[in-house]
Write a protein that holds these residues in place. Structure first.
Motif, PDB file in Angstrom:
ATOM      1  N   ILE A  21     -50.375 -67.064-127.021  1.00  0.00           N
ATOM      2  CA  ILE A  21     -51.164 -65.885-126.641  1.00  0.00           C
ATOM      3  C   ILE A  21     -50.335 -64.928-125.792  1.00  0.00           C
ATOM      4  N   TYR A  22     -49.580 -65.470-124.852  1.00  0.00           N
ATOM      5  CA  TYR A  22     -48.724 -64.640-123.998  1.00  0.00           C
ATOM      6  C   TYR A  22     -47.650 -63.938-124.813  1.00  0.00           C
ATOM      7  N   GLY A  23     -47.137 -64.635-125.829  1.00  0.00           N
ATOM      8  CA  GLY A  23     -46.110 -64.033-126.672  1.00  0.00           C
ATOM      9  C   GLY A  23     -46.626 -62.835-127.445  1.00  0.00           C
ATOM     10  N   PHE A  24     -47.864 -62.916-127.955  1.00  0.00           N
ATOM     11  CA  PHE A  24     -48.442 -61.774-128.672  1.00  0.00           C
ATOM     12  C   PHE A  24     -48.853 -60.655-127.725  1.00  0.00           C
ATOM     13  N   TRP A  25     -49.300 -61.043-126.534  1.00  0.00           N
ATOM     14  CA  TRP A  25     -49.859 -60.065-125.619  1.00  0.00           C
ATOM     15  C   TRP A  25     -48.783 -59.347-124.810  1.00  0.00           C
ATOM     16  N   LYS A  27     -45.171 -59.962-124.816  1.00  0.00           N
ATOM     17  CA  LYS A  27     -43.861 -59.784-125.449  1.00  0.00           C
ATOM     18  C   LYS A  27     -42.723 -59.789-124.426  1.00  0.00           C
ATOM     19  N   GLU A  28     -42.841 -60.648-123.469  1.00  0.00           N
ATOM     20  CA  GLU A  28     -41.841 -60.776-122.413  1.00  0.00           C
ATOM     21  C   GLU A  28     -41.226 -62.171-122.546  1.00  0.00           C
ATOM     22  N   PRO A  29     -39.929 -62.281-122.805  1.00  0.00           N
ATOM     23  CA  PRO A  29     -39.357 -63.577-123.185  1.00  0.00           C
ATOM     24  C   PRO A  29     -39.314 -64.622-122.076  1.00  0.00           C
ATOM     25  N   VAL A  30     -39.169 -64.221-120.840  1.00  0.00           N
ATOM     26  CA  VAL A  30     -39.027 -65.211-119.768  1.00  0.00           C
ATOM     27  C   VAL A  30     -40.313 -66.010-119.585  1.00  0.00           C
ATOM     28  N   GLY A  31     -41.454 -65.326-119.616  1.00  0.00           N
ATOM     29  CA  GLY A  31     -42.729 -66.026-119.466  1.00  0.00           C
ATOM     30  C   GLY A  31     -43.014 -66.948-120.635  1.00  0.00           C
ATOM     31  N   ILE A  32     -42.640 -66.533-121.838  1.00  0.00           N
ATOM     32  CA  ILE A  32     -42.841 -67.380-123.022  1.00  0.00           C
ATOM     33  C   ILE A  32     -42.008 -68.649-122.908  1.00  0.00           C
ATOM     34  N   VAL A  33     -40.755 -68.487-122.524  1.00  0.00           N
ATOM     35  CA  VAL A  33     -39.879 -69.655-122.370  1.00  0.00           C
ATOM     36  C   VAL A  33     -40.404 -70.576-121.276  1.00  0.00           C
TER      37      VAL A  33
END
Length: 133
Positions: A21-25, A27-33
């Motif tokens: 959900i965070y990746g779609f919303w 689009k910030e790579p550090v939080g996704i990782v």
């Protein structure tokens, strides 16, 4: 151990779903990782609990029909008057300050103190196997 394994299964699913959900919303790579790595760490702990739960006998916590009295009895030995946890915390603080200011000499002292305090805690009640007084 099955209760603990289920708790970590739920947290693992939450972190991976949050990463998607965070990746779609955002689009910030550090939080996704960070969310994926947190989910992976949760998966490791949950897998360990599943592994251990298969090899243990069923505990009262794992039985939905258990009574409170089923869990009665000796839980274990806990030292009431040990000062070693305070020594571990103080020496860990010294090591953390040494890392924060990157003082290698203080870091070496802090790590030696941490290892000494952990050894003191582990062997606090250890006696020699064939001690003769």
């Amino acid at each position: 151990m099955k209760v603990e394994a289920r708790l970590f299964d739920v947290t693992t699913a939450f972190f991976f779903l949050s990463a998607v959900i965070y990746g779609f919303w955002a689009k910030e790579p550090v939080g996704i990782v960070a969310l994926i790595l947190t989910g992976g760490l949760s998966l490791i702990i949950g897998s360990y609990f599943h592994f251990v739960a298969r090899r243990m006998e069923r505990r009262p916590e794992d039985n939905p029909d258990a009574e409170i009295s089923d869990g009665a009895g000796e839980v274990g030995f806990f030292s009431a008057g040990s000062y070693w946890p305070v020594a571990i915390a103080a020496s860990g603080g010294i090591a953390a300050v040494a890392i924060a200011f990157w003082q290698v000499w203080l870091l070496v002292i802090g790590l030696v103190l941490v290892l000494s305090a952990v050894g003191g805690l582990v062997f606090e009640y250890h006696t020699r196997p064939n001690a003769t007084d």
